[in-house]
Scaffold this motif. Structure first.
Motif, PDB file in Angstrom:
ATOM      1  N   GLY A  32       0.810  -1.208   0.000  1.00 21.08           N
ATOM      2  CA  GLY A  32       0.000   0.000   0.000  1.00 21.08           C
ATOM      3  C   GLY A  32       0.843   1.256   0.000  1.00 21.08           C
ATOM      4  O   GLY A  32       0.489   2.258  -0.634  1.00 21.08           O
ATOM      5  N   LYS A  33       1.981   1.227   0.706  1.00 22.57           N
ATOM      6  CA  LYS A  33       2.878   2.387   0.746  1.00 22.57           C
ATOM      7  C   LYS A  33       3.439   2.698  -0.637  1.00 22.57           C
ATOM      8  O   LYS A  33       3.478   3.868  -1.053  1.00 22.57           O
ATOM      9  N   LYS A  34       3.848   1.670  -1.375  1.00 21.08           N
ATOM     10  CA  LYS A  34       4.398   1.894  -2.713  1.00 21.08           C
ATOM     11  C   LYS A  34       3.317   2.356  -3.684  1.00 21.08           C
ATOM     12  O   LYS A  34       3.583   3.176  -4.579  1.00 21.08           O
ATOM     13  N   ILE A  35       2.108   1.850  -3.517  1.00 21.42           N
ATOM     14  CA  ILE A  35       1.013   2.313  -4.356  1.00 21.42           C
ATOM     15  C   ILE A  35       0.758   3.795  -4.119  1.00 21.42           C
ATOM     16  O   ILE A  35       0.611   4.583  -5.064  1.00 21.42           O
ATOM     17  N   GLU A  36       0.716   4.184  -2.848  1.00 15.65           N
ATOM     18  CA  GLU A  36       0.499   5.594  -2.510  1.00 15.65           C
ATOM     19  C   GLU A  36       1.606   6.469  -3.095  1.00 15.65           C
ATOM     20  O   GLU A  36       1.339   7.522  -3.686  1.00 15.65           O
ATOM     21  N   GLN A  37       2.852   6.029  -2.970  1.00 17.35           N
ATOM     22  CA  GLN A  37       3.971   6.804  -3.500  1.00 17.35           C
ATOM     23  C   GLN A  37       3.874   6.959  -5.016  1.00 17.35           C
ATOM     24  O   GLN A  37       4.118   8.044  -5.562  1.00 17.35           O
ATOM     25  N   GLY A  38       3.503   5.876  -5.697  1.00 17.50           N
ATOM     26  CA  GLY A  38       3.373   5.936  -7.143  1.00 17.50           C
ATOM     27  C   GLY A  38       2.260   6.873  -7.577  1.00 17.50           C
ATOM     28  O   GLY A  38       2.435   7.687  -8.501  1.00 17.50           O
ATOM     29  N   LEU A  39       1.123   6.776  -6.930  1.00 13.54           N
ATOM     30  CA  LEU A  39       0.000   7.652  -7.276  1.00 13.54           C
ATOM     31  C   LEU A  39       0.332   9.114  -6.994  1.00 13.54           C
ATOM     32  O   LEU A  39      -0.079  10.017  -7.747  1.00 13.54           O
ATOM     33  N   ASN A  40       1.065   9.360  -5.923  1.00 15.83           N
ATOM     34  CA  ASN A  40       1.465  10.732  -5.606  1.00 15.83           C
ATOM     35  C   ASN A  40       2.263  11.365  -6.738  1.00 15.83           C
ATOM     36  O   ASN A  40       2.168  12.581  -6.975  1.00 15.83           O
ATOM     37  N   GLU A  41       3.038  10.545  -7.448  1.00 18.30           N
ATOM     38  CA  GLU A  41       3.874  11.064  -8.537  1.00 18.30           C
ATOM     39  C   GLU A  41       3.050  11.572  -9.709  1.00 18.30           C
ATOM     40  O   GLU A  41       3.540  12.344 -10.528  1.00 18.30           O
ATOM     41  N   ILE A  42       1.798  11.125  -9.810  1.00 17.86           N
ATOM     42  CA  ILE A  42       0.926  11.627 -10.882  1.00 17.86           C
ATOM     43  C   ILE A  42      -0.203  12.476 -10.304  1.00 17.86           C
ATOM     44  O   ILE A  42      -1.242  12.666 -10.942  1.00 17.86           O
ATOM     45  N   LYS A  47      -6.810   7.280  -1.801  1.00 20.05           N
ATOM     46  CA  LYS A  47      -8.209   7.546  -1.475  1.00 20.05           C
ATOM     47  C   LYS A  47      -9.007   8.029  -2.684  1.00 20.05           C
ATOM     48  O   LYS A  47     -10.246   8.019  -2.650  1.00 20.05           O
ATOM     49  N   ASP A  48      -8.313   8.454  -3.748  1.00 23.04           N
ATOM     50  CA  ASP A  48      -9.005   8.877  -4.967  1.00 23.04           C
ATOM     51  C   ASP A  48      -9.489   7.699  -5.810  1.00 23.04           C
ATOM     52  O   ASP A  48     -10.325   7.870  -6.699  1.00 23.04           O
ATOM     53  N   ILE A  49      -8.944   6.502  -5.569  1.00 22.26           N
ATOM     54  CA  ILE A  49      -9.275   5.333  -6.378  1.00 22.26           C
ATOM     55  C   ILE A  49     -10.699   4.872  -6.063  1.00 22.26           C
ATOM     56  O   ILE A  49     -11.068   4.673  -4.910  1.00 22.26           O
ATOM     57  N   VAL A  67      -4.778  -4.522   2.639  1.00 24.00           N
ATOM     58  CA  VAL A  67      -4.512  -3.252   3.299  1.00 24.00           C
ATOM     59  C   VAL A  67      -5.365  -2.143   2.691  1.00 24.00           C
ATOM     60  O   VAL A  67      -5.987  -1.346   3.411  1.00 24.00           O
ATOM     61  N   LEU A  68      -5.427  -2.073   1.365  1.00 22.58           N
ATOM     62  CA  LEU A  68      -6.223  -1.039   0.711  1.00 22.58           C
ATOM     63  C   LEU A  68      -7.706  -1.195   1.034  1.00 22.58           C
ATOM     64  O   LEU A  68      -8.410  -0.201   1.247  1.00 22.58           O
ATOM     65  N   ALA A  69      -8.161  -2.437   1.069  1.00 19.47           N
ATOM     66  CA  ALA A  69      -9.576  -2.684   1.353  1.00 19.47           C
ATOM     67  C   ALA A  69      -9.942  -2.196   2.752  1.00 19.47           C
ATOM     68  O   ALA A  69     -10.977  -1.537   2.946  1.00 19.47           O
ATOM     69  N   ARG A  70      -9.108  -2.515   3.724  1.00 19.31           N
ATOM     70  CA  ARG A  70      -9.433  -2.139   5.104  1.00 19.31           C
ATOM     71  C   ARG A  70      -9.257  -0.643   5.359  1.00 19.31           C
ATOM     72  O   ARG A  70     -10.046  -0.027   6.080  1.00 19.31           O
ATOM     73  N   LYS A  71      -8.258  -0.046   4.757  1.00 20.93           N
ATOM     74  CA  LYS A  71      -7.964   1.360   5.038  1.00 20.93           C
ATOM     75  C   LYS A  71      -8.865   2.309   4.264  1.00 20.93           C
ATOM     76  O   LYS A  71      -9.309   3.339   4.799  1.00 20.93           O
ATOM     77  N   PHE A  72      -9.161   1.954   2.993  1.00 23.39           N
ATOM     78  CA  PHE A  72      -9.891   2.888   2.141  1.00 23.39           C
ATOM     79  C   PHE A  72     -11.257   2.377   1.694  1.00 23.39           C
ATOM     80  O   PHE A  72     -12.025   3.129   1.102  1.00 23.39           O
ATOM     81  N   ASP A 257       9.871  -1.655 -10.649  1.00 19.98           N
ATOM     82  CA  ASP A 257       9.809  -0.989  -9.348  1.00 19.98           C
ATOM     83  C   ASP A 257       9.731   0.525  -9.460  1.00 19.98           C
ATOM     84  O   ASP A 257      10.191   1.257  -8.588  1.00 19.98           O
ATOM     85  N   GLY A 258       9.151   1.009 -10.535  1.00 21.78           N
ATOM     86  CA  GLY A 258       9.010   2.450 -10.706  1.00 21.78           C
ATOM     87  C   GLY A 258       7.857   2.780 -11.617  1.00 21.78           C
ATOM     88  O   GLY A 258       7.391   1.940 -12.399  1.00 21.78           O
ATOM     89  N   ILE A 259       7.389   3.987 -11.524  1.00 25.47           N
ATOM     90  CA  ILE A 259       6.222   4.409 -12.280  1.00 25.47           C
ATOM     91  C   ILE A 259       6.613   4.771 -13.708  1.00 25.47           C
ATOM     92  O   ILE A 259       7.701   5.294 -13.962  1.00 25.47           O
ATOM     93  N   SER A 260       5.733   4.456 -14.648  1.00 26.26           N
ATOM     94  CA  SER A 260       5.977   4.780 -16.046  1.00 26.26           C
ATOM     95  C   SER A 260       5.460   6.177 -16.349  1.00 26.26           C
ATOM     96  O   SER A 260       4.837   6.843 -15.505  1.00 26.26           O
TER      97      SER A 260
END
Length: 265
Positions: A32-42, A47-49, A67-72, A257-260
């Protein structure tokens, strides 16, 4: 429409897709942390998903799902077999009630403004699918984790503006590498993964003037590398029995391991 790979590879997969104020993810196979970091880059946050569509239950596609299911409390879409298999993965933990939504192959559904078409693929999972997404005449596909393609696959991928397509391994690297024999046979089999060559051959079947962007994904860390995947796929296109050449399109590699690049079309 917008398309971006947050991560794509044998160690984890997560793809972002959006249009206007609609934001969805295909798979959540990283933390979940890496997903958040990747989304932040764009310019987005988790929480926008508004929905997560799952291709199949292998851990490199669902690792962060619990983790995403429980948190968001993001709605999760998958086939019946995939949902049941995900629920049985103890490491994902408990899922809140009401988040899972069952979908069926070849039956379209909607997440806000995005029209989604799941279709069956050949992979060693319970009930795997890939997806084509559409909005007002524009469309793209996310197609990974399949050991072979056929006329059905080709038909589903005609007319796209963009495509993220698996180029998992180089056959010679896999055959001479350190993997045990049974695993090599699994990957090479009809329910395994597309090689670089076969990925290029599939592209030759669906190229057309409207296609603007190709992203090669799900590269194996042990049995492939970016330059080899790119050059092999380009050679298949340029030397193939079609009217196109590789430089007629934007062809890039989705990093493990990085965003396109965020592609808009």
């Amino acid at each position: 429409m917008r398309l971006c790979s947050v991560a794509s590879g044998s160690s984890g997969n997560c793809i972002y897709a959006g249009v206007n104020d609609t934001h969805v993810m295909i798979d959540a196979g990283i933390s979940g942390k890496k997903i958040e970091q990747g989304l932040n880059e764009i310019g987005l946050q988790t929480k926008d998903i508004q929905g997560i569509v799952i291709t199949h239950e292998h851990i490199d596609h669902v690792k962060g799902l619990g983790v995403l299911a429980r948190k968001f409390e993001i709605p999760i879409y998958g086939t019946r077999g995939t949902i049941q298999a995900v629920r049985n993965i103890s490491s994902l933990g408990r899922f809140p009630d009401g988040l899972f939504h069952e979908i069926k192959e070849d039956e379209s559904f909607q997440i806000h403004e995005i029209h989604i078409k799941p279709f069956a693929v050949s992979h060693d999972a319970v009930q795997p699918v890939s997806y084509v997404m559409e909005h007002e005449g524009s469309s793209f596909g996310v197609v990974t984790d399949l050991g072979m393609y056929d006329d059905y696959t080709i038909e589903k991928l005609k007319g796209l503006d963009a495509l993220l397509l698996e180029a998992n391994h180089d056959v010679r690297m896999l055959q001479t590498g350190k993997y045990p024999y049974y695993l090599k046979q699994r990957i090479l089999g009809a329910r395994g993964h597309l090689s670089n060559e076969v990925s290029g051959q599939l592209l030759c079947e669906i190229l057309h003037d409207k296609l603007k962007y190709v992203l090669l994904g799900h590269l194996s860390k042990e049995n492939n590398y970016e330059e080899l995947a790119y050059e092999t796929v380009c050679s298949e296109i340029t030397l193939g029995d079609n009217q196109y050449r590789a430089n007629d399109f934007s062809i890039q590699i989705a990093k493990r391991d990085g965003i396109s690049e965020l592609v808009e079309f």
